[in-house]
Design a protein around this motif. Structure first.
Motif, PDB file in Angstrom:
ATOM      1  N   UNK A 162      52.614  34.356  48.525  1.00 43.84           N
ATOM      2  CA  UNK A 162      52.000  35.597  47.675  1.00 43.84           C
ATOM      3  C   UNK A 162      50.472  35.254  47.532  1.00 43.84           C
ATOM      4  N   UNK A 163      49.757  36.372  47.145  1.00 42.72           N
ATOM      5  CA  UNK A 163      48.438  36.219  46.970  1.00 42.72           C
ATOM      6  C   UNK A 163      47.908  36.665  45.661  1.00 42.72           C
ATOM      7  N   UNK A 164      47.050  36.061  44.905  1.00 41.75           N
ATOM      8  CA  UNK A 164      46.677  36.200  43.652  1.00 41.75           C
ATOM      9  C   UNK A 164      45.353  36.484  43.585  1.00 41.75           C
ATOM     10  N   UNK A 165      44.733  37.347  42.916  1.00 35.37           N
ATOM     11  CA  UNK A 165      43.365  37.645  42.889  1.00 35.37           C
ATOM     12  C   UNK A 165      42.861  37.162  41.250  1.00 35.37           C
ATOM     13  N   UNK A 166      41.796  36.443  41.418  1.00 32.99           N
ATOM     14  CA  UNK A 166      41.169  35.869  39.953  1.00 32.99           C
ATOM     15  C   UNK A 166      39.864  36.414  39.829  1.00 32.99           C
ATOM     16  N   UNK A 177      39.727  32.327  49.652  1.00 35.00           N
ATOM     17  CA  UNK A 177      38.178  33.148  49.438  1.00 35.00           C
ATOM     18  C   UNK A 177      37.601  33.039  48.540  1.00 35.00           C
ATOM     19  N   UNK A 178      36.181  33.104  48.141  1.00 35.78           N
ATOM     20  CA  UNK A 178      35.423  33.392  47.141  1.00 35.78           C
ATOM     21  C   UNK A 178      34.604  34.526  47.377  1.00 35.78           C
ATOM     22  N   UNK A 180      29.085  50.756  39.861  1.00 35.31           N
ATOM     23  CA  UNK A 180      30.203  49.738  39.989  1.00 35.31           C
ATOM     24  C   UNK A 180      29.727  48.442  39.174  1.00 35.31           C
ATOM     25  N   UNK A 181      30.857  47.909  38.518  1.00 39.39           N
ATOM     26  CA  UNK A 181      30.787  46.686  37.912  1.00 39.39           C
ATOM     27  C   UNK A 181      30.557  45.655  38.793  1.00 39.39           C
ATOM     28  N   UNK A 182      29.951  44.561  38.411  1.00 42.88           N
ATOM     29  CA  UNK A 182      29.654  43.447  39.443  1.00 42.88           C
ATOM     30  C   UNK A 182      30.820  42.238  39.163  1.00 42.88           C
ATOM     31  N   UNK A 183      31.213  41.805  40.031  1.00 42.29           N
ATOM     32  CA  UNK A 183      32.041  40.455  39.618  1.00 42.29           C
ATOM     33  C   UNK A 183      32.121  39.580  40.659  1.00 42.29           C
ATOM     34  N   UNK A 184      32.561  38.351  40.366  1.00 43.12           N
ATOM     35  CA  UNK A 184      33.078  37.362  41.192  1.00 43.12           C
ATOM     36  C   UNK A 184      34.352  36.965  41.147  1.00 43.12           C
ATOM     37  N   UNK A 185      34.866  36.901  42.351  1.00 40.98           N
ATOM     38  CA  UNK A 185      36.363  36.537  42.215  1.00 40.98           C
ATOM     39  C   UNK A 185      36.659  35.424  43.224  1.00 40.98           C
ATOM     40  N   UNK A 186      38.150  35.284  43.244  1.00 40.58           N
ATOM     41  CA  UNK A 186      38.316  34.292  44.403  1.00 40.58           C
ATOM     42  C   UNK A 186      39.967  34.756  44.581  1.00 40.58           C
ATOM     43  N   UNK A 187      40.515  34.142  45.757  1.00 39.21           N
ATOM     44  CA  UNK A 187      42.028  34.774  46.040  1.00 39.21           C
ATOM     45  C   UNK A 187      42.771  33.301  46.285  1.00 39.21           C
TER      46      UNK A 187
END
Length: 492
Positions: free
Chosen positions: A375-379, A432-433, A408-415
């Protein structure tokens, strides 16, 4: 007796001297800096020319030769090209001209005499020494001639309700580029009459790269993912991209580039103008929406656990997947590339189904352990709310406010990739980041007015980017404009 012998020797010396003098006078009559008579380079008469004149003459003749057309045949089909397109040139025309100039002027006296005398009976023809540009010739053959060959056909596979249907491969032929180019070059240097000509291209057997026996191992679903295809013009681009990827077969170790598989993005190839990201804004461009195709495929690739070679996030967040689950395509610098990391072939099925879901399913031989799932989770790591940017619109009425752009709202995320065995988590790794820039709401404030003072008042307020100051300036400016209008109506 001695007297007679002496006289004979003396006569011989005299005769020899006279003959030498005659030969010397004969060869000396030929101008040292000009080519002897009856000498040709190819079919060009260079007699009496200086070295410089002969080279110029040959360069002009090369232009005429280069304009001629060659017809390249494969079976009963043919394609044409000028010799200029094949890069026709002389190997070293300067050396050939030097040879023409030197003929009859080098070596022993008798040799020179014999060469010059022989030209009175028979012309001397020197070969020009033609060559072809290897890269140009290759490009012409690949573009115009290769398509004429009956190429091999790979085995194919489709998914049906009953399983998989496999079509057999077929041998074919391909143009032997090197042999064909060499054949043309030899013809040009073997008595060519300097006219357009036809040539039967060399061909060789071409084996199919995918055989039916290779595809028999494809039985299992390795990974699948879908997104809503939406509608409008954008839907047409999704369909065009899906159709180009559907049916792709990757042998072990083979790669697929989404850009190379789906491009070019133009009307000729079934694409239309639709929304896409550019410099933080949504603009219409051909192929707009192709990123949703790559994104949907990216997620199927993740579930199939193929090796991802290249993937980039969008500049801003997209709505159809969670952060870090997207894969952007832009020009030839942002691409999604992945490799079949299995030991057996994989098959990619793509469609937009009756429920308007764009779905990618990857099939192959599943060698992963029973009970193993992923499974893949976005954080989301950080969030930056978008702001408001005020811009002047000189064409809009003074004080008017129009919303533009795409906030658009800015974000940083990782998978995260989470592996389970029989329902229990056994590993968790970062895949990924991703960084997504914020994009402000644009508010265009009108400054068009006959009252320059009122317009300048609003313009200065816009520069402050302060909402309250802008609204106050707009109210004051409108009052000034109204007053100015009333005064203009008074009579003196």
């Amino acid at each position: 007796m001695r007297i007679l012998f002496g006289l004979a020797v003396l006569c011989a010396v005299v005769v020899t001297g006279i003959s030498y003098f005659v030969l010397y006078r004969y060869v000396s009559d030929v101008p040292e800096n000009k080519i002897c008579g009856n000498i040709y380079i190819g079919n060009v008469n260079v007699s009496g020319r200086t070295k410089k004149e002969a080279k110029k003459l040959m360069e002009q003749h090369l232009k005429e030769d280069a304009a001629l057309e060659i017809t390249m045949k494969v079976g009963d089909k043919s394609a044409g090209a000028t010799l200029e397109e094949l890069g026709l040139a002389y190997k070293d025309i300067g050396k050939v001209v030097d040879k023409a100039v030197e003929y009859g002027k080098k070596g022993r006296l008798f040799t020179r005499y014999r060469q010059i005398k022989g030209l009175e009976k028979e012309k001397l023809v020197l070969n020009e020494g033609f060559v072809l540009d290897a890269e140009k010739t290759k490009a012409v053959i690949e573009e115009r001639v290769e398509v004429l060959a009956e190429h091999a056909k790979d085995a194919g596979i489709t998914k049906s309700a009953d399983g998989f249907d496999i079509t057999k491969e077929k041998k074919g032929e391909t143009v032997d580029e090197k042999a064909s180019a060499e054949m043309i070059r030899k013809y040009l240097n073997s008595g060519w009459d300097h006219k357009g000509f036809k040539v039967k291209m060399a061909v060789k057997t071409e084996e199919p790269s995918v055989k039916a026996s290779d595809l028999e191992s494809i039985k299992d679903e390795l990974g699948s993912f879908s997104t809503d295809a939406g509608g409008g013009e954008r839907w047409k681009n999704l369909k065009a991209g899906v159709d180009r990827i559907n049916g792709s077969i990757l042998m072990p170790g083979e790669e697929l580039s989404v850009h190379d598989t789906t491009a070019p993005y133009d009307a000729e190839h079934g694409y239309v103008e639709a929304g896409s990201y550019e410099n933080g804004q949504v603009v219409d461009s051909y192929g707009g929406g192709i990123c949703q195709v790559s994104t949907t495929l990216y997620n199927a690739v993740l579930y199939a656990e193929l090796e991802v070679l290249e993937r980039y996030p969008h500049s801003m967040l997209v709505a159809y997947v969670d952060p870090s689950r997207d894969a952007a395509i832009a020009g030839d610098y942002l691409d999604l590339r992945f490799k079949n990391s299995y030991d057996t072939p994989i098959f990619i099925a793509a469609e937009i189904d009756s429920a308007n879901q764009m779905r990618f399913t990857i099939y192959g031989k599943d060698t992963r352990a029973d009970g193993r799932t992923v499974e893949y989770e976005s954080e989301t790591l950080t969030t930056e709310d978008y702001g408001v940017t005020y811009k002047e619109n000189k064409e809009a009425e003074l004080g008017s406010m129009q919303y533009a752009g795409s906030p658009h709202t800015g974000k940083t995320a990782r998978l995260w990739k989470v592996v389970y065995e029989n329902g229990a988590e056994v590993s968790r790794d970062v895949i990924n980041n991703s960084t997504y820039e914020k994009s402000d709401q644009i508010v265009e404030v009108g400054t068009m007015s006959d009252n320059a003072e009122a317009a300048e008042l609003v313009r200065k307020a816009i520069a402050s980017q302060d909402k309250a100051a802008i609204e106050a300036a707009v109210a004051q400016a409108k009052g000034m404009s109204a007053a100015g209008s009333d005064n203009a109506g008074e009579e003196n």
